[in-house]
Design an enzyme around this catalytic site. Structure first.
Site, PDB file in Angstrom:
ATOM      1  N   CYS A 197       3.203   1.843   2.942  1.00 28.21           N
ATOM      2  CA  CYS A 197       4.486   1.120   2.877  1.00 28.21           C
ATOM      3  C   CYS A 197       5.523   1.975   2.150  1.00 28.21           C
ATOM      4  O   CYS A 197       6.682   2.060   2.568  1.00 28.21           O
ATOM      5  CB  CYS A 197       4.307  -0.206   2.145  1.00 28.21           C
ATOM      6  SG  CYS A 197       3.186  -1.367   2.937  1.00 28.21           S
TER       7      CYS A 197
ATOM      8  N   ASP B  84      10.085  31.375 -29.311  1.00 30.25           N
ATOM      9  CA  ASP B  84      11.277  31.728 -30.087  1.00 30.25           C
ATOM     10  C   ASP B  84      10.943  31.563 -31.567  1.00 30.25           C
ATOM     11  O   ASP B  84      10.249  30.615 -31.948  1.00 30.25           O
ATOM     12  CB  ASP B  84      12.429  30.809 -29.696  1.00 30.25           C
ATOM     13  CG  ASP B  84      13.649  31.017 -30.569  1.00 30.25           C
ATOM     14  OD1 ASP B  84      14.182  32.122 -30.574  1.00 30.25           O
ATOM     15  OD2 ASP B  84      14.031  30.047 -31.261  1.00 30.25           O
TER      16      ASP B  84
ATOM     17  N   CYS C 137       0.850  -1.186   0.000  1.00 26.38           N
ATOM     18  CA  CYS C 137       0.000   0.000   0.000  1.00 26.38           C
ATOM     19  C   CYS C 137       0.886   1.237   0.000  1.00 26.38           C
ATOM     20  O   CYS C 137       2.105   1.157   0.134  1.00 26.38           O
ATOM     21  CB  CYS C 137      -0.929   0.011   1.217  1.00 26.38           C
ATOM     22  SG  CYS C 137      -0.052   0.127   2.791  1.00 26.38           S
TER      23      CYS C 137
END
Length: 730
Positions: A21, A427, A18
């Site tokens: 953990c 640019d 999970c």
């Protein structure tokens, strides 16, 4: 940490069940001196930056002391396959328990002891991963989502065992009524169906979650598998098939029709169409010929090619793309860090709520079994698994889909930036325009044909290396494949060139070199007003006509600007060119705001000035001189066709040179962020709505387990919808 002493490693973490953990492993690693770690539950990886004095073995040891496994390589185990087996066994053994517990008419004498035998296998064998994880964490004084699951299942099982052995539930002929809500009763009630149901539903949820996570990471795995396994190297005219690992930069190799191009390189012989869809997302094959660049992992769809390797191994574009995607998927967005902080305190709070629920119902005079059932429902319904999956799964799918479309996200924090941006600075050269001068107009004098003008101009300019001359030659060869030879070539620096063709003197260069008639002079003035460079051509001082050369606007730039506006962005054209040239380009693509005549070093100042005005700025560029501005902007988008330093400075890399991909990148990033927030909302809403119901005794623990499993699957499934994102560039 000084850059020169920092090292980085990707660890595969095993044993995590999970998100809590993952938080535990992350905290354990970050306690080491100089270590910065980010653990992702969805990818089961830890991205760790550590000082040179720390060994990888120390990192692995830290993870193992937390009760998990770690390895520098990804494990080959199939977690979905193992969970699938557990689900199948648990469902087969658990179904009779649930049916017998819910249907009194089928409850034969002694059914409860038969159900206990089946339930014991389901709870202790099939559900062992939950209990093992809870025990490991308890040994280290921690609690995770598995703690809630394990406690809920064990309490239900032990209560049932107590009722069977010491209560009235063990009597032969006992009937058990099922209820959607806990009911006040005697010790004749057992909850084996709760212990079994919760285990089956949660295992099913974890299995579906593992399968979904595998599907979510399919894009990255596909990218990693694109590389060729061997290659036909050419040495002294002899082809030798060797493993791709033996290919070196500078070596030449052969690619036949239908084969995958082994590595990045330069075509030295042959012409073909190359399918780049799996690397750049382009739907149409691109024609290549000698002098063109090709990318490893793409497919040769036409003729035979001989390619000279320019990049191999980790330096290839494909390898760099994969690293960028993995880095993004292993990182954490700010919203995920908030979720991590919440889930870290959520489990202890839920344990407290469960205890209060148990005590509250007992004080209210309800039977012990009712209070226990309500507390178990609290433990089960509150598991914040969906909360832990909300961000990483969406990020996994979103970045994977982006990689398929040629959009690389450098890190998850980029998602927040795309939401806030309101101005996009473009640019000009190489971004809005092709970055290469092209012949755009051929204007013959009276009585002169187009072919005659191109033949003479192409022949005389063939001896020059000037970019304008190269544009004229390319344009001439497109219509006149064979150009005649000239003699007496002279380059007049800054003015033009002269040569002798068939005994006549030919001049090509500035209009001032040629005495132009009024009609051609007016045409030259018109072309200059458009920001174009004009080349006059004459034979023995007689004007032959004019050629107009410019850095052409990309065909898709106007559409890209419209799409950027549709996203609520204000486009600004930034260039070092003259104002006239810049305004002509801006008018062609639909940009109102132009900043021209800017030196490379001044681009950063322009970005900072716009930011000082309160704008949140995105910068799109491709050149070395764009890198500082890309890094300074709130969001940097680097064209992948440009310089490496620009790509490193950008937050998003657009593998193709198509400006429309910039709009697609922002749309995908914003959609991914919306998905993450939607996942978090539903995960929170689920827990907020479910906890009171469970605490008030209005929810059967088995239904709570089913609902919790559904919430995790819902979050993952919602994230998978990002795989259906469609760009505007196809």
């Amino acid at each position: 940490m000084p850059a020169e002493t920092a090292r980085r490693v990707e660890l595969a973490i095993t044993g995590m069940t999970c998100a809590s953990c993952a938080n535990r492993v992350e905290r354990k690693l970050n306690k080491l001196d100089g270590v910065t770690a980010s653990v992702n539950y969805a990818t089961e990886r830890a991205s760790v930056e550590f000082p040179a004095g720390t060994a990888v073995a120390d990192l692995v040891s830290a993870v193992e002391t937390a009760g998990y496994g770690a390895s520098p390589q990804r494990p080959e185990e199939d977690r979905a396959g193992e969970l699938g087996e557990r689900v199948a066994i648990a469902a087969a053994l658990g179904a009779p328990v649930v049916v017998l517990s819910m249907v009194p008419a089928w409850q034969f004498p002694g059914w409860q002891w038969f159900a206990l035998a089946l339930a014991s296998t389901v709870v202790w064998v099939c559900g062992w991963p939950f209990h093992r994880a809870a025990a490991v964490n308890a040994r280290h004084g921690a609690s995770t989502m598995d703690t809630l699951v394990s406690m809920g299942v064990i309490v239900s099982y032990l209560w049932s065992l107590y009722a069977l052995v010491f209560g009235e539930a063990g009597a032969l002929g006992m009937r058990h009524e099922f209820s959607l809500v806990p009911r006040p009763s005697t010790t004749g009630d057992i909850y084996l169906e709760v212990a079994v149901g919760v285990t089956v539903f949660l295992l099913l949820g974890r299995w579906l979650e593992a399968r979904s996570k595998r599907r979510a990471g399919a894009a990255l795995r596909a990218m990693l598998e694109l590389g060729a396994k061997d290659v036909a190297v050419v040495e002294d005219g002899v082809e030798t098939r060797v493993p791709i690992s033996r290919l070196r930069s500078g070596q030449r190799f052969v690619i036949r029709p239908g084969e995958r191009i082994a590595t990045d390189g330069l075509v030295v012989d042959g012409s073909s169409a190359v399918d780049r869809s799996l690397v750049t997302g382009e739907s149409v094959p691109v024609e290549v010929e000698p002098g063109d660049q090709v990318v490893g992992g793409t497919v040769n769809a036409g003729g035979r090619l001989v390619v000279e390797a320019t990049r191999v191994g980790r330096d290839t574009q494909l390898a760099r793309m994969a690293r960028l995607v993995e880095r993004a998927q292993s990182g954490k967005a700010e919203v995920q860090r908030l979720a991590d902080r919440i889930s870290a305190v959520f489990v202890p709070v839920v344990l407290g709520v469960a205890v209060l629920t148990l005590a509250g119902w007992l004080l209210a005079g309800r039977p012990l079994e009712f209070a226990v059932t309500a507390a178990v429902a609290v433990l089960v319904i509150a598991c914040p698994c969906a909360l832990g999956l909300a961000t990483p799964t969406a990020l996994l799918v979103g970045t994977g889909r982006g990689a398929q479309l040629g959009i690389l996200v450098k890190g998850p924090e980029v998602l927040e930036s795309t939401r806030r941006v309101d101005t996009v600075v473009l640019d000009k050269t190489g971004t809005v325009t092709t970055g290469r001068l092209d012949l755009v107009e051929v204007l013959p004098a009276a009585g002169v044909t187009r072919a005659e003008l191109l033949t003479v101009a192409g022949a005389v300019e063939l001896g020059s290396e000037h970019p304008i001359a190269a544009a004229v030659v390319r344009g001439a060869r497109a219509e006149v494949p064979v150009l005649p030879e000239v003699t007496g070539f002279v380059n007049r620096e800054g003015l033009g060139v002269t040569a002798v063709l068939d005994g006549r003197r030919v001049t090509a260069g500035r209009p001032s070199l040629v005495a132009l008639p009024e009609s051609l002079d007016e045409l030259a003035a018109q072309e200059r007003r458009k920001g174009r460079t004009v080349v006059a051509v004459a034979v023995d001082d007689e004007p032959l006509g004019l050629l107009s050369v410019t850095d052409a606007v990309k065909p898709t730039s106007a559409q890209a600007v419209r799409e950027l506006r549709a996203l609520g962005l204000r486009p600004v054209l930034l260039t070092g060119d003259h104002q006239v040239v810049a305004e002509a380009v801006a008018a062609e693509v639909g940009i109102d705001e132009v900043i021209a005549g800017v030196l490379p070093a001044e681009k950063v100042d322009v970005v900072r000035r716009l930011q000082a005005e309160g704008r949140v700025v995105a910068m799109v560029g491709d050149g070395v001189n764009d890198a500082p501005a890309l890094a300074t902007a709130d969001l940097g988008l680097a064209m992948g066709t440009g310089a490496d330093v620009a790509i490193e400075a950008g937050d998003l890399t657009l593998v193709r040179g198509d400006l429309r991909v910039a709009a697609d990148a922002i749309r995908l990033a914003r959609r991914t962020l919306r998905t993450i927030k939607g996942n978090l909302f539903w995960a929170f809403a689920y827990n907020v709505m479910g906890l009171p119901l469970a605490a008030l005794g209005l929810l059967n623990p088995m239904l709570a387990g089913a609902a919790m499993a559904f919430s995790s699957v819902f979050v993952v499934t919602n994230s998978l919808r990002l795989r259906g994102f469609h760009p505007s560039t196809t």
